[in-house]
Design a protein around this motif. Structure first.
Motif, PDB file in Angstrom:
ATOM      1  N   GLU A 159       2.247 -61.826  19.801  1.00 30.98           N
ATOM      2  CA  GLU A 159       3.317 -62.159  18.599  1.00 30.98           C
ATOM      3  C   GLU A 159       4.551 -61.891  18.839  1.00 30.98           C
ATOM      4  OE1 GLU A 159       2.103 -64.326  16.884  1.00 30.98           O
ATOM      5  OE2 GLU A 159      -0.080 -64.105  17.167  1.00 30.98           O
ATOM      6  N   VAL A 160       5.054 -60.738  19.248  1.00 25.17           N
ATOM      7  CA  VAL A 160       6.127 -60.084  19.501  1.00 25.17           C
ATOM      8  C   VAL A 160       7.025 -61.175  20.782  1.00 25.17           C
ATOM      9  CG1 VAL A 160       7.698 -58.616  20.707  1.00 25.17           C
ATOM     10  CG2 VAL A 160       6.005 -57.831  18.779  1.00 25.17           C
ATOM     11  N   GLY A 161       6.167 -61.580  21.778  1.00 20.51           N
ATOM     12  CA  GLY A 161       6.526 -62.641  22.657  1.00 20.51           C
ATOM     13  C   GLY A 161       7.058 -63.722  22.083  1.00 20.51           C
ATOM     14  N   HIS A 162       6.323 -64.397  20.890  1.00 24.25           N
ATOM     15  CA  HIS A 162       6.809 -65.535  20.017  1.00 24.25           C
ATOM     16  C   HIS A 162       8.306 -65.380  19.549  1.00 24.25           C
ATOM     17  CE1 HIS A 162       3.494 -68.145  20.722  1.00 24.25           C
ATOM     18  NE2 HIS A 162       2.407 -67.308  20.133  1.00 24.25           N
ATOM     19  N   HIS A 163       8.607 -63.881  19.240  1.00 21.59           N
ATOM     20  CA  HIS A 163       9.805 -63.475  18.715  1.00 21.59           C
ATOM     21  C   HIS A 163      10.972 -63.573  19.579  1.00 21.59           C
ATOM     22  CE1 HIS A 163      12.913 -61.408  16.467  1.00 21.59           C
ATOM     23  NE2 HIS A 163      13.058 -60.574  17.283  1.00 21.59           N
ATOM     24  N   VAL A 164      10.410 -63.163  21.097  1.00 18.89           N
ATOM     25  CA  VAL A 164      11.380 -63.206  21.931  1.00 18.89           C
ATOM     26  C   VAL A 164      11.554 -64.746  22.507  1.00 18.89           C
ATOM     27  CG1 VAL A 164      11.471 -62.965  24.560  1.00 18.89           C
ATOM     28  CG2 VAL A 164      10.745 -61.136  23.266  1.00 18.89           C
ATOM     29  N   GLN A 165      10.732 -65.598  22.270  1.00 17.20           N
ATOM     30  CA  GLN A 165      10.865 -67.070  22.785  1.00 17.20           C
ATOM     31  C   GLN A 165      11.778 -67.777  21.605  1.00 17.20           C
ATOM     32  OE1 GLN A 165       6.861 -68.187  22.458  1.00 17.20           O
ATOM     33  NE2 GLN A 165       6.557 -68.549  24.642  1.00 17.20           N
ATOM     34  N   ASN A 166      11.762 -67.091  20.309  1.00 18.77           N
ATOM     35  CA  ASN A 166      12.716 -67.533  19.155  1.00 18.77           C
ATOM     36  C   ASN A 166      14.131 -67.190  19.468  1.00 18.77           C
ATOM     37  OD1 ASN A 166      13.221 -68.837  16.804  1.00 18.77           O
ATOM     38  ND2 ASN A 166      12.986 -66.822  15.736  1.00 18.77           N
ATOM     39  N   LEU A 167      14.227 -66.113  19.849  1.00 20.37           N
ATOM     40  CA  LEU A 167      15.716 -65.369  20.207  1.00 20.37           C
ATOM     41  C   LEU A 167      16.192 -66.185  21.440  1.00 20.37           C
ATOM     42  CD1 LEU A 167      15.230 -61.652  19.934  1.00 20.37           C
ATOM     43  CD2 LEU A 167      16.040 -63.341  18.024  1.00 20.37           C
ATOM     44  N   LEU A 168      15.348 -66.562  22.292  1.00 21.19           N
ATOM     45  CA  LEU A 168      16.171 -66.809  23.663  1.00 21.19           C
ATOM     46  C   LEU A 168      16.140 -68.736  23.444  1.00 21.19           C
ATOM     47  CD1 LEU A 168      14.270 -65.140  26.635  1.00 21.19           C
ATOM     48  CD2 LEU A 168      16.653 -64.748  25.671  1.00 21.19           C
ATOM     49  N   GLY A 169      15.785 -69.142  22.359  1.00 17.29           N
ATOM     50  CA  GLY A 169      15.879 -70.702  22.163  1.00 17.29           C
ATOM     51  C   GLY A 169      14.825 -71.420  22.763  1.00 17.29           C
ATOM     52  N   ILE A 170      13.744 -70.711  23.320  1.00 18.02           N
ATOM     53  CA  ILE A 170      12.700 -71.518  23.930  1.00 18.02           C
ATOM     54  C   ILE A 170      11.608 -72.272  22.791  1.00 18.02           C
ATOM     55  CG2 ILE A 170      10.296 -71.135  25.355  1.00 18.02           C
ATOM     56  CD1 ILE A 170      12.011 -68.832  26.471  1.00 18.02           C
ATOM     57  N   SER A 171      11.618 -71.702  21.749  1.00 21.84           N
ATOM     58  CA  SER A 171      10.526 -72.431  20.870  1.00 21.84           C
ATOM     59  C   SER A 171      11.243 -73.462  20.233  1.00 21.84           C
ATOM     60  CB  SER A 171      10.573 -71.325  19.623  1.00 21.84           C
ATOM     61  OG  SER A 171      10.025 -70.020  19.895  1.00 21.84           O
ATOM     62  N   GLU A 172      12.502 -73.903  20.561  1.00 21.22           N
ATOM     63  CA  GLU A 172      13.176 -74.910  20.265  1.00 21.22           C
ATOM     64  C   GLU A 172      12.547 -76.292  20.731  1.00 21.22           C
ATOM     65  OE1 GLU A 172      17.388 -74.861  20.472  1.00 21.22           O
ATOM     66  OE2 GLU A 172      17.518 -73.216  19.190  1.00 21.22           O
ATOM     67  N   LYS A 173      12.181 -75.850  22.005  1.00 17.01           N
ATOM     68  CA  LYS A 173      11.436 -77.316  22.935  1.00 17.01           C
ATOM     69  C   LYS A 173      10.177 -77.740  22.122  1.00 17.01           C
ATOM     70  CE  LYS A 173      12.534 -75.369  27.490  1.00 17.01           C
ATOM     71  NZ  LYS A 173      12.228 -74.992  28.812  1.00 17.01           N
ATOM     72  N   LEU A 174       9.411 -76.880  21.221  1.00 12.99           N
ATOM     73  CA  LEU A 174       8.151 -77.304  20.547  1.00 12.99           C
ATOM     74  C   LEU A 174       8.818 -78.014  19.290  1.00 12.99           C
ATOM     75  CD1 LEU A 174       5.257 -77.363  20.811  1.00 12.99           C
ATOM     76  CD2 LEU A 174       5.063 -75.405  19.631  1.00 12.99           C
ATOM     77  N   ASP A 175       9.803 -77.342  18.661  1.00 15.32           N
ATOM     78  CA  ASP A 175      10.413 -77.776  17.480  1.00 15.32           C
ATOM     79  C   ASP A 175      10.957 -79.385  17.695  1.00 15.32           C
ATOM     80  OD1 ASP A 175       9.501 -75.612  15.971  1.00 15.32           O
ATOM     81  OD2 ASP A 175      11.443 -74.599  16.343  1.00 15.32           O
TER      82      ASP A 175
END
Length: 281
Positions: A159-175
């Motif tokens: 779950e912390v890994g998802h936070h890291v993705q959020n901070l690095l802008g990686i999650s935006e790919k899914l959004d």
């Protein structure tokens, strides 16, 4: 595993009075659909259009009680992730924003909406918090056969890994893909996101070994791999329906989840975790 630190200052304990309403709405619906497959439950009934302005009377305290061993363990794991990711972000020329971790019971109100404990542990990008009802660990052992403290630590690190993705802008790919691609393609991107979170969990385990207050015990990595194997989409679907539908996968197969956690653990190199451009899926 053994942790000799003081524990994180970023744990919020909201278990004193339950979690208020447990209906879900808004953005949390997306999270629940994904986590439903992660934990082998049909959670579609938890998604609703109920307003999110319900009062939450839970008293939230900073820190955890000294006599609560399980909560103190969670606090220690979170502290170790903070130390690992502080260093990783420094190496990237960035500053790591440490997430909060909220302990709750039954239900909780978040910036992503209201969630029931039935969704299991999750991360809300809206408030940069990891949420967990500790009763999930009983299910991790009884339902998924993933016993051991390091299996529990793996869940937090993921779950912390998802936070890291959020901070690095990686999650935006899914959004950015939401609503623009087919359901099958969206699921494929979701798998890549989840496998990267598994890789980040492995990277944490690799680098945590170098922390002065952290010690891996014999069998710890096997515990994490057992947990990763138990919650693969293929395994959960086969157990639930007797059938496997790859186009509906959102987290990856058991083999994929174990592969990426193990790769993170063996390399400890964040550059090796680009699941979005990898052929090993």
């Amino acid at each position: 595993m053994q942790w000799f630190g003081k524990g994180s200052n970023n744990v919020e304990d909201g278990r004193s009075g339950g979690g208020g309403r447990t209906a879900v709405g808004g953005g949390i619906g997306i999270i629940i659909v994904v986590l439903g497959l992660f934990f082998g439950k049909d959670l579609t009934g938890l998604v609703s259009q109920m307003p999110l302005s319900a009062d939450n009377n839970t008293e939230v305290k900073q820190g955890v009680p000294e006599n609560d061993a399980q909560a103190k363990f969670v606090s220690g794991v979170l502290e170790s992730t903070e130390q690992v990711w502080d260093k990783e972000f420094q190496a990237l020329g960035k500053q790591y924003e440490q997430p909060k971790l909220r302990l709750f019971r039954e239900g909780v109100q978040t910036a992503c909406g209201n969630a029931s404990a039935a969704v299991g542990p999750f991360y809300c990008p809206g408030d940069h918090k990891v949420y967990i009802d500790l009763s999930f660990y009983d299910e991790l052992k009884s339902r998924f056969g993933a016993a051991g403290d390091f299996a529990q630590a793996y869940v937090i690190a993921h779950e912390v890994g998802h936070h890291v993705q959020n901070l690095l802008g990686i999650s935006e790919k899914l959004d950015q893909a939401r609503g623009r691609v087919s359901e099958a393609e969206y699921n494929r991107l979701s798998v890549k996101l989840e496998l990267q979170a598994d890789f980040f969990a492995g990277l944490w385990a690799h680098n945590a070994q170098n922390l002065k207050d952290f010690r891996l015990d014999a069998g710890d990595i096997e515990e994490a791999l057992t947990a990763a194997n138990a919650i693969g989409d293929d395994k959960l679907q086969r157990e639930a329906t007797g059938d496997v539908k790859p186009d509906s996968f959102t987290h990856g197969t058991s083999q994929q989840r174990m592969y990426w956690f193990k790769k993170g653990f063996e390399t400890g190199d964040i550059r090796q975790g680009d699941t979005f451009n990898s052929n090993n899926l």
